[in-house]
Motif scaffolding. Sequence first.
Motif, PDB file in Angstrom:
ATOM      1  N   GLY A 139      -1.300  -5.645   2.236  1.00  0.00           N
ATOM      2  CA  GLY A 139      -1.072  -4.209   2.154  1.00  0.00           C
ATOM      3  C   GLY A 139      -1.036  -3.507   3.492  1.00  0.00           C
ATOM      4  N   CYS A 142       3.190  -2.774   7.970  1.00  0.00           N
ATOM      5  CA  CYS A 142       3.811  -1.440   7.884  1.00  0.00           C
ATOM      6  C   CYS A 142       5.022  -1.256   8.771  1.00  0.00           C
ATOM      7  CB  CYS A 142       2.770  -0.368   8.193  1.00  0.00           C
ATOM      8  SG  CYS A 142       2.136  -0.406   9.887  1.00  0.00           S
ATOM      9  N   ARG A 341       2.121   9.141   7.599  1.00  0.00           N
ATOM     10  CA  ARG A 341       3.292   9.230   6.723  1.00  0.00           C
ATOM     11  C   ARG A 341       4.324   8.148   7.040  1.00  0.00           C
ATOM     12  NH1 ARG A 341       5.406  13.298   8.667  1.00  0.00           N
ATOM     13  NH2 ARG A 341       7.356  12.411   9.467  1.00  0.00           N
ATOM     14  N   LYS A 344       2.973   4.830   6.194  1.00  0.00           N
ATOM     15  CA  LYS A 344       2.504   4.803   4.798  1.00  0.00           C
ATOM     16  C   LYS A 344       1.068   4.306   4.678  1.00  0.00           C
ATOM     17  CE  LYS A 344       7.272   4.126   3.258  1.00  0.00           C
ATOM     18  NZ  LYS A 344       8.243   3.226   2.607  1.00  0.00           N
ATOM     19  N   ASP A 346      -1.292   6.056   3.845  1.00  0.00           N
ATOM     20  CA  ASP A 346      -1.879   6.702   2.662  1.00  0.00           C
ATOM     21  C   ASP A 346      -1.645   5.882   1.401  1.00  0.00           C
ATOM     22  OD1 ASP A 346       0.842   7.145   2.781  1.00  0.00           O
ATOM     23  OD2 ASP A 346       0.742   9.222   2.111  1.00  0.00           O
ATOM     24  N   ARG A 347      -0.833   4.822   1.500  1.00  0.00           N
ATOM     25  CA  ARG A 347      -0.580   3.973   0.340  1.00  0.00           C
ATOM     26  C   ARG A 347      -1.364   2.669   0.406  1.00  0.00           C
ATOM     27  NH1 ARG A 347       6.018   4.622  -0.457  1.00  0.00           N
ATOM     28  NH2 ARG A 347       6.093   6.872  -0.109  1.00  0.00           N
ATOM     29  N   GLU A 350      -7.125   1.081  -2.129  1.00  0.00           N
ATOM     30  CA  GLU A 350      -8.295   1.943  -1.992  1.00  0.00           C
ATOM     31  C   GLU A 350      -9.362   1.339  -1.083  1.00  0.00           C
ATOM     32  OE1 GLU A 350     -11.593   4.228  -4.806  1.00  0.00           O
ATOM     33  OE2 GLU A 350      -9.915   3.151  -5.712  1.00  0.00           O
ATOM     34  N   ALA A 353      -8.444   2.092   2.496  1.00  0.00           N
ATOM     35  CA  ALA A 353      -7.966   3.438   2.764  1.00  0.00           C
ATOM     36  C   ALA A 353      -8.591   4.021   4.024  1.00  0.00           C
ATOM     37  CB  ALA A 353      -8.250   4.334   1.573  1.00  0.00           C
TER      38      ALA A 353
END
Length: 356
Positions: A139, A142, A341, A344, A346-347, A350, A353
């Motif tokens: 995850g 990016c 942004r 990403k 913010d994606r 959890e 995060a």
Amino acid sequence: MADDPLLGHGRQIIVREDWLELTEEPILEPGLPIVDPHHHLWQRAQGSYLLPELLADTSSGHDIRATIFVQCGEMYRAGGPQAEQSLGETEFVTGVAAVSASGRHGKTRACAGIIGMVDLMLGDKVDPLLEAHEAIAGGRFCGVRNRTAWHRSPEVTSNLVSPPPGPLEHPAFHDGARRLARHGLPLDVWAYHTQLPHVIALARAVPELTVVVDHVGGPLGIGPFLGKHAEVFPEWKRRIAELAALPNTVVKLGGLTMYVTGFDFHRRPKPPGSEELAKTWQPYVETCIEAFGVGRCMFESNFPVDKGMCSYPVLWNALKRLASGASAAEKTALFSGTAMRVYKLDRLPEALAVDL
């Protein structure tokens, strides 16, 4: 400057911690959250910059909530297909990020984002390689950066491995960029100001791709450009305006204390303070912010490369001085929001995060 004794491998300025300590300042706006969207990690004979060194910098007073690692050819796999060797770098940085995410080393989420290396010239191989990096990073993957900074002068280099001319203008690179865009990933581009026409052409050819221009577009100040900052600036400024006219472009504000910029703070008895740095950087930073707007600009450290000329606390103080007239919302964009942004963050799951 070609015989500068303070230059190390890859024509990068040697970091001298004892010299950097000669200039200390109170931290400006210590409560302002920062996402540092551009740093490296490496293990080298002339000086390593790994998690302990990174965290020593990020914990030096500014409120660094998260960082983004950018490819630098570190810890590649020793064997296997050449195209897959860069997976080793993503494996290495993912491990570092996991250590940081444990919370045992402070609140900073080091390497919350990972910008890796996938050779965009590889055609059909690009997609499975991107998927492999994404699977490894859990995850955090990016974006992608390739080796693209090039100038015909042998005196102009900023890479440990000098790339051949191109590949920004090559049709195969544009095809790879389209594949990258389909994965929803941006492309970081490190190019000198002389290459910005190729970056502009790429952004026009692949409008669905977010192109992140590193280090204010690379205004050169060494080799044939030595002592010619005043001559380079108008040409650089025109090309920055052309780039900014394309809505799929973003710029990182930093990298101005690299050797290639031609500034020589590292040769002084004492490191520069933030006021002097801000004054030196102001024309470049203000030009970019006026052209792109704060929503397409992000401040960066580019450490440890820029650490050859200034310390982490002083660097962020200088950037805060440059943003002193901005509103709270504009400061949020410049110091964290644009990076969150574009990459990403913010994606993130959890568990990973970034707490802003």
